[in-house]
Motif scaffolding. Structure first.
Motif, PDB file in Angstrom:
ATOM      1  N   MET A 232      36.413  -5.883  75.353  1.00  0.00           N
ATOM      2  CA  MET A 232      37.023  -5.316  74.155  1.00  0.00           C
ATOM      3  C   MET A 232      37.810  -4.066  74.543  1.00  0.00           C
ATOM      4  O   MET A 232      37.291  -3.202  75.249  1.00  0.00           O
ATOM      5  CB  MET A 232      35.936  -4.991  73.126  1.00  0.00           C
ATOM      6  N   SER A 233      39.032  -3.943  74.083  1.00  0.00           N
ATOM      7  CA  SER A 233      39.889  -2.829  74.484  1.00  0.00           C
ATOM      8  C   SER A 233      39.481  -1.536  73.780  1.00  0.00           C
ATOM      9  O   SER A 233      38.893  -1.561  72.681  1.00  0.00           O
ATOM     10  CB  SER A 233      41.348  -3.168  74.156  1.00  0.00           C
ATOM     11  N   PRO A 234      39.814  -0.359  74.402  1.00  0.00           N
ATOM     12  CA  PRO A 234      39.512   0.945  73.763  1.00  0.00           C
ATOM     13  C   PRO A 234      40.166   1.078  72.395  1.00  0.00           C
ATOM     14  O   PRO A 234      39.608   1.704  71.486  1.00  0.00           O
ATOM     15  CB  PRO A 234      40.074   1.951  74.765  1.00  0.00           C
ATOM     16  N   GLU A 235      41.338   0.489  72.234  1.00  0.00           N
ATOM     17  CA  GLU A 235      42.049   0.576  70.949  1.00  0.00           C
ATOM     18  C   GLU A 235      41.254  -0.115  69.853  1.00  0.00           C
ATOM     19  O   GLU A 235      41.133   0.396  68.728  1.00  0.00           O
ATOM     20  CB  GLU A 235      43.428  -0.077  71.113  1.00  0.00           C
ATOM     21  N   THR A 236      40.662  -1.257  70.180  1.00  0.00           N
ATOM     22  CA  THR A 236      39.862  -1.997  69.192  1.00  0.00           C
ATOM     23  C   THR A 236      38.605  -1.211  68.825  1.00  0.00           C
ATOM     24  O   THR A 236      38.198  -1.160  67.647  1.00  0.00           O
ATOM     25  CB  THR A 236      39.479  -3.381  69.755  1.00  0.00           C
ATOM     26  N   ILE A 237      37.968  -0.582  69.828  1.00  0.00           N
ATOM     27  CA  ILE A 237      36.766   0.220  69.565  1.00  0.00           C
ATOM     28  C   ILE A 237      37.099   1.368  68.617  1.00  0.00           C
ATOM     29  O   ILE A 237      36.334   1.696  67.692  1.00  0.00           O
ATOM     30  CB  ILE A 237      36.181   0.752  70.889  1.00  0.00           C
ATOM     31  N   LEU A 238      38.281   2.000  68.835  1.00  0.00           N
ATOM     32  CA  LEU A 238      38.710   3.100  67.961  1.00  0.00           C
ATOM     33  C   LEU A 238      38.884   2.613  66.532  1.00  0.00           C
ATOM     34  O   LEU A 238      38.456   3.277  65.567  1.00  0.00           O
ATOM     35  CB  LEU A 238      40.013   3.693  68.490  1.00  0.00           C
ATOM     36  N   TYR A 239      39.489   1.419  66.376  1.00  0.00           N
ATOM     37  CA  TYR A 239      39.663   0.860  65.025  1.00  0.00           C
ATOM     38  C   TYR A 239      38.310   0.592  64.354  1.00  0.00           C
ATOM     39  O   TYR A 239      38.145   0.814  63.147  1.00  0.00           O
ATOM     40  CB  TYR A 239      40.464  -0.434  65.100  1.00  0.00           C
ATOM     41  N   ILE A 240      37.331   0.139  65.119  1.00  0.00           N
ATOM     42  CA  ILE A 240      36.000  -0.150  64.550  1.00  0.00           C
ATOM     43  C   ILE A 240      35.328   1.151  64.095  1.00  0.00           C
ATOM     44  O   ILE A 240      34.700   1.212  63.019  1.00  0.00           O
ATOM     45  CB  ILE A 240      35.131  -0.893  65.587  1.00  0.00           C
ATOM     46  N   ILE A 241      35.465   2.214  64.908  1.00  0.00           N
ATOM     47  CA  ILE A 241      34.879   3.518  64.519  1.00  0.00           C
ATOM     48  C   ILE A 241      35.526   4.021  63.239  1.00  0.00           C
ATOM     49  O   ILE A 241      34.842   4.495  62.310  1.00  0.00           O
ATOM     50  CB  ILE A 241      35.046   4.541  65.663  1.00  0.00           C
ATOM     51  N   LEU A 242      36.874   3.907  63.179  1.00  0.00           N
ATOM     52  CA  LEU A 242      37.582   4.335  61.962  1.00  0.00           C
ATOM     53  C   LEU A 242      37.141   3.515  60.761  1.00  0.00           C
ATOM     54  O   LEU A 242      36.983   4.045  59.646  1.00  0.00           O
ATOM     55  CB  LEU A 242      39.089   4.194  62.171  1.00  0.00           C
ATOM     56  N   ALA A 243      36.946   2.195  60.972  1.00  0.00           N
ATOM     57  CA  ALA A 243      36.480   1.336  59.879  1.00  0.00           C
ATOM     58  C   ALA A 243      35.112   1.775  59.394  1.00  0.00           C
ATOM     59  O   ALA A 243      34.839   1.790  58.187  1.00  0.00           O
ATOM     60  CB  ALA A 243      36.436  -0.122  60.344  1.00  0.00           C
ATOM     61  N   GLY A 244      34.228   2.154  60.333  1.00  0.00           N
ATOM     62  CA  GLY A 244      32.900   2.637  59.950  1.00  0.00           C
ATOM     63  C   GLY A 244      32.976   3.931  59.152  1.00  0.00           C
ATOM     64  O   GLY A 244      32.286   4.101  58.135  1.00  0.00           O
ATOM     65  N   VAL A 245      33.836   4.851  59.617  1.00  0.00           N
ATOM     66  CA  VAL A 245      33.986   6.144  58.923  1.00  0.00           C
ATOM     67  C   VAL A 245      34.539   5.935  57.526  1.00  0.00           C
ATOM     68  O   VAL A 245      34.053   6.523  56.542  1.00  0.00           O
ATOM     69  CB  VAL A 245      34.897   7.085  59.753  1.00  0.00           C
ATOM     70  N   ILE A 246      35.574   5.097  57.410  1.00  0.00           N
ATOM     71  CA  ILE A 246      36.176   4.835  56.104  1.00  0.00           C
ATOM     72  C   ILE A 246      35.164   4.186  55.166  1.00  0.00           C
ATOM     73  O   ILE A 246      35.077   4.535  53.974  1.00  0.00           O
ATOM     74  CB  ILE A 246      37.427   3.945  56.272  1.00  0.00           C
ATOM     75  N   SER A 247      34.368   3.226  55.699  1.00  0.00           N
ATOM     76  CA  SER A 247      33.372   2.536  54.864  1.00  0.00           C
ATOM     77  C   SER A 247      32.315   3.503  54.374  1.00  0.00           C
ATOM     78  O   SER A 247      31.906   3.472  53.196  1.00  0.00           O
ATOM     79  CB  SER A 247      32.724   1.401  55.666  1.00  0.00           C
ATOM     80  N   ILE A 248      31.839   4.409  55.247  1.00  0.00           N
ATOM     81  CA  ILE A 248      30.832   5.411  54.841  1.00  0.00           C
ATOM     82  C   ILE A 248      31.422   6.349  53.793  1.00  0.00           C
ATOM     83  O   ILE A 248      30.779   6.675  52.773  1.00  0.00           O
ATOM     84  CB  ILE A 248      30.336   6.198  56.067  1.00  0.00           C
ATOM     85  N   ALA A 249      32.691   6.771  54.057  1.00  0.00           N
ATOM     86  CA  ALA A 249      33.327   7.715  53.125  1.00  0.00           C
ATOM     87  C   ALA A 249      33.482   7.102  51.742  1.00  0.00           C
ATOM     88  O   ALA A 249      33.205   7.750  50.716  1.00  0.00           O
ATOM     89  CB  ALA A 249      34.685   8.139  53.683  1.00  0.00           C
ATOM     90  N   LEU A 250      33.942   5.859  51.685  1.00  0.00           N
ATOM     91  CA  LEU A 250      34.112   5.193  50.395  1.00  0.00           C
ATOM     92  C   LEU A 250      32.770   4.977  49.698  1.00  0.00           C
ATOM     93  O   LEU A 250      32.671   5.123  48.467  1.00  0.00           O
ATOM     94  CB  LEU A 250      34.833   3.861  50.592  1.00  0.00           C
ATOM     95  N   ALA A 251      31.736   4.604  50.468  1.00  0.00           N
ATOM     96  CA  ALA A 251      30.414   4.389  49.862  1.00  0.00           C
ATOM     97  C   ALA A 251      29.861   5.687  49.283  1.00  0.00           C
ATOM     98  O   ALA A 251      29.287   5.710  48.179  1.00  0.00           O
ATOM     99  CB  ALA A 251      29.468   3.809  50.908  1.00  0.00           C
ATOM    100  N   ILE A 252      30.039   6.817  50.025  1.00  0.00           N
ATOM    101  CA  ILE A 252      29.553   8.129  49.535  1.00  0.00           C
ATOM    102  C   ILE A 252      30.342   8.537  48.304  1.00  0.00           C
ATOM    103  O   ILE A 252      29.793   9.058  47.320  1.00  0.00           O
ATOM    104  CB  ILE A 252      29.680   9.187  50.654  1.00  0.00           C
TER     105      ILE A 252
END
Length: 677
Positions: A1-21
């Protein structure tokens, strides 16, 4: 898995947590416990959806272990039983199947061979021929890219195909020969070969050549005799020694009676001979009272003429004469068929005489043909030729019904040369070969036959068919197919016999180690080939009175039956059509000859050479344990571990979709339960 994809997954996690909060932590009216439940479920839903949008790819690697192959080739011919080795073969096969260590190391597969190579289901040791070369070539092709040492179980006596010692030089895997029989040289007299014509003419003599061989160390005397019924027609004394161990006899026998004449050739056996079967050979000659004489008229020298003569004279009932146009006109009455090769204006007297005598003729056109002359001298067909060269190929017309024609893959033959222009036929005719250019049909015939008022003729528009004969040989190692095609055409054109609705083609006699086939064509009342008819052949043995009925199977534009199951003897046959009062009868004789009974021992030397040349080893049938042990201990044959790497996108992972559905369903349920919906 490329570093770019890992960065997108981290951003997706942050956005999901932010929206849930934001949705359940900021000014939410639900209880603390419900906010945590709804927030967690909404985080799972949002994060899963964003993951699907990102669609990361995961690499997976699977490993498989592949055992080396071990094909086992088993000689299923009658010679194995003659040498009393059939029991040894069955015991050997049983040991191979039951040895657990061997089966754990190798993937065994079993094949048998006689006349043909096939997967082994059962062994009968009754095949009438042995083709070891074909078996080795077939296995070499099946396992060409794999590690596959081969066990060859045979006596090494081949009766069919090319020399298997030569075929084994191209073998990519070692051959382990299991020799059936021994190398002991027994005292033996043998008729090695007997050559004679199939046909002879009445009141003439026909030649016979016999090759006799001797195996032994002492000097011996014997006598060679040929009998016909109860009478002896030839007798000769022969002597042999260890050094002079062969003798060739050449003599002539008289042809005094019309019909099939059967003879028995025998070299009288010695007292201590083990195998007396190979001392006798049966042969037959059909005596006829006239031959088919074919005249080929040509002013050119061309390879086609040589190919034509070879094909026609393959049948000894036919004779070919070459003449130039000026000397042929006054002799046409001596011939049943006239072939005109590339006619021009010098052929005018020939056409005039053909018309006067009502002769059957066959025109072969090419680049040197004068079509202006040919268009005016006859009215059956015309061609508007531009005198330009064109290369054409042929394809068989499957609906051709004048006589049975087998497809020789004409479209794969080299192109013929002809003059550019359309050939049109203005009389009733049947197109046998259709002309094609670059595999596209031109709707112009290449070969067509015509029959009017009992007179038959044909037009072949193309030169260079000598290449067809050569190409046929390269495909089949024999000229037989092409010669048979030309022979059938000549037989039809040379005959004036009125056409019957049921045409049956058979030989007068067959050898029982060769195919025994009878073919037939059935036509409706308009003389169009009927492929819906049901044909049967009734065969009766004249000696035993035993009768059998066989169905005839449809093959393209003719029906055929294989009678190889019949024993040697004389037979009457009748071909009949179901629900029709149409039938045709004839006779044939099957001559007994089993080449597999001619051997006394195994060909040990050749089998040793085949194994050594392929880096294998030869064993006798009593050394089965040594063979199995050597194969198990050989470190060159090891399991191969193969890895397969797969790249799987997350969108293919169905469990993630199930998780989204589960999270949304759970959130709806809790809302409904708590009265929030």
């Amino acid at each position: 898995m490329s570093p770019e994809t890992i960065l997108y997954i981290i951003l997706a996690g942050v956005i999901s947590i932010a929206l849930a909060i934001f949705m359940y932590g900021y000014k939410s009216k639900e209880t603390r416990r419900l906010r945590w439940v709804f927030g967690t479920l909404r985080f799972i839903t949002l994060f899963s959806i964003l993951l699907l949008l990102i669609n990361p790819k995961f690499e997976s690697e699977t490993y498989t272990t592949e055992k080396p192959k071990l094909p086992v080739l088993i000689d299923n011919s009658a010679s194995v039983a003659v040498l009393n080795q059939d029991g040894n073969v069955l015991e050997l096969i049983q040991e191979l199947k039951e040895n657990s260590k061997l089966n754990n190391k190798f993937d065994l597969s079993y094949y048998s061979f006689g006349s043909e190579f096939q997967k082994s289901d059962s062994l009968s040791f009754s095949e009438k021929n042995t083709n070891i070369s074909q078996a080795l070539s077939s296995v070499n092709e099946i396992f060409k890219n794999q590690t596959a040492p081969t066990i060859l179980i045979t006596d090494g006596n081949q009766t069919l195909g090319s020399d298997y010692e030569f075929s084994s030089t191209n073998f990519k895997n070692p051959i382990y020969s299991v020799i059936l029989g021994d190398s002991i040289q027994y005292t033996d007299l043998k008729i090695e070969q007997l050559n004679t014509n199939r046909y002879a003419f009445l009141k003439n003599q026909f030649p016979v050549e016999v090759i006799l061989t001797y195996s032994g160390t002492s000097s011996v005397n014997s006598e060679f005799v040929i009998t016909q019924g109860a009478s002896t027609v030839y007798r000769s004394k022969v002597s042999f020694s260890e050094k002079e161990n062969s003798s060739t006899l050449n003599f002539n026998l008289p042809a005094n009676s019309v019909g099939l004449q059967k003879y028995t050739a025998q070299i009288l056996p010695l007292d201590n001979e083990k195998n007396k079967t190979n001392n006798i050979k049966h042969f037959a000659v059909e005596v006829i009272d006239q031959a088919t004489n074919v005249l080929i008229v040509s002013k050119l020298s061309h390879p086609d003429l040589g190919a034509l003569k070879k094909s026609i004279t393959t049948n000894e009932q036919r004779a070919v004469t070459f003449k130039k146009p000026l000397e042929a006109a006054n002799t046409l009455n001596d011939y049943q068929l006239v072939i005109l090769y590339q006619p021009d204006r010098s052929f005018a007297p020939i056409f005039s005489e053909i018309e006067k005598l009502d002769k059957n003729y066959w025109v072969i056109a090419g680049l040197q043909t004068d079509w202006t002359f040919l268009n005016t001298v006859q009215s059956n067909y015309k061609k508007n030729s531009s005198r330009q060269k064109e290369d054409v190929q042929a394809v068989l017309n499957p609906n051709y019904g004048t006589f049975a024609v087998e497809d020789l893959s004409f479209d794969d033959f080299p192109p013929l040369h002809t003059q550019f222009g359309e050939l049109t036929i203005s009389v009733p005719h049947e197109v046998m070969l259709e002309q094609t250019v670059s595999r596209i049909a031109t709707e112009s015939p290449l070969l067509a036959t015509m029959e009017m008022n009992g007179k038959r003729n044909a037009i072949w528009d193309g030169e260079g068919f000598w290449r067809w004969r050569a190409s046929s040989f390269l495909k089949t190692d024999s000229f037989q197919d092409f010669d048979g095609f030309i022979g059938s055409l000549v037989q039809y054109l040379a005959s004036n016999k009125r056409r019957s609705r049921l045409e049956v083609s058979s030989e007068t006699f067959y050898y029982n180690n060769n195919p025994i086939k009878i073919s037939a064509q059935y036509f409706d009342r308009n003389y169009i080939f009927d492929n819906r008819a049901s044909l049967n052949i009734t065969v009766k043995n004249t000696e035993t009175e035993k009768q059998a009925v066989f169905p005839m199977l449809l093959r393209n534009n003719f029906y055929e039956v294989d009678l190889n199951s019949l024993p040697a003897g004389e037979y009457n046959f009748t071909v009949s059509v179901a629900d029709e009062a149409v039938s045709s009868s004839g006779i044939f004789t099957i001559l007994d000859f089993n080449v597999e009974q001619q051997f006394l021992n195994a060909d040990v030397l050749k089998q040793n050479r085949v194994s050594n040349n392929s880096q294998g080893k030869a064993y006798f049938a009593t050394q089965t344990d040594a063979l199995i042990q050597d194969l198990i201990e050989n470190t060159n044959f090891q399991n191969i571990e193969r890895s397969e790497q797969k790249v799987v996108p997350l969108i293919d992972w169905k469990y993630l979709l199930a998780l989204i559905v589960l999270a949304l369903s759970a959130e709806w349920f809790f809302r409904k339960y708590n009265g929030l919906i």
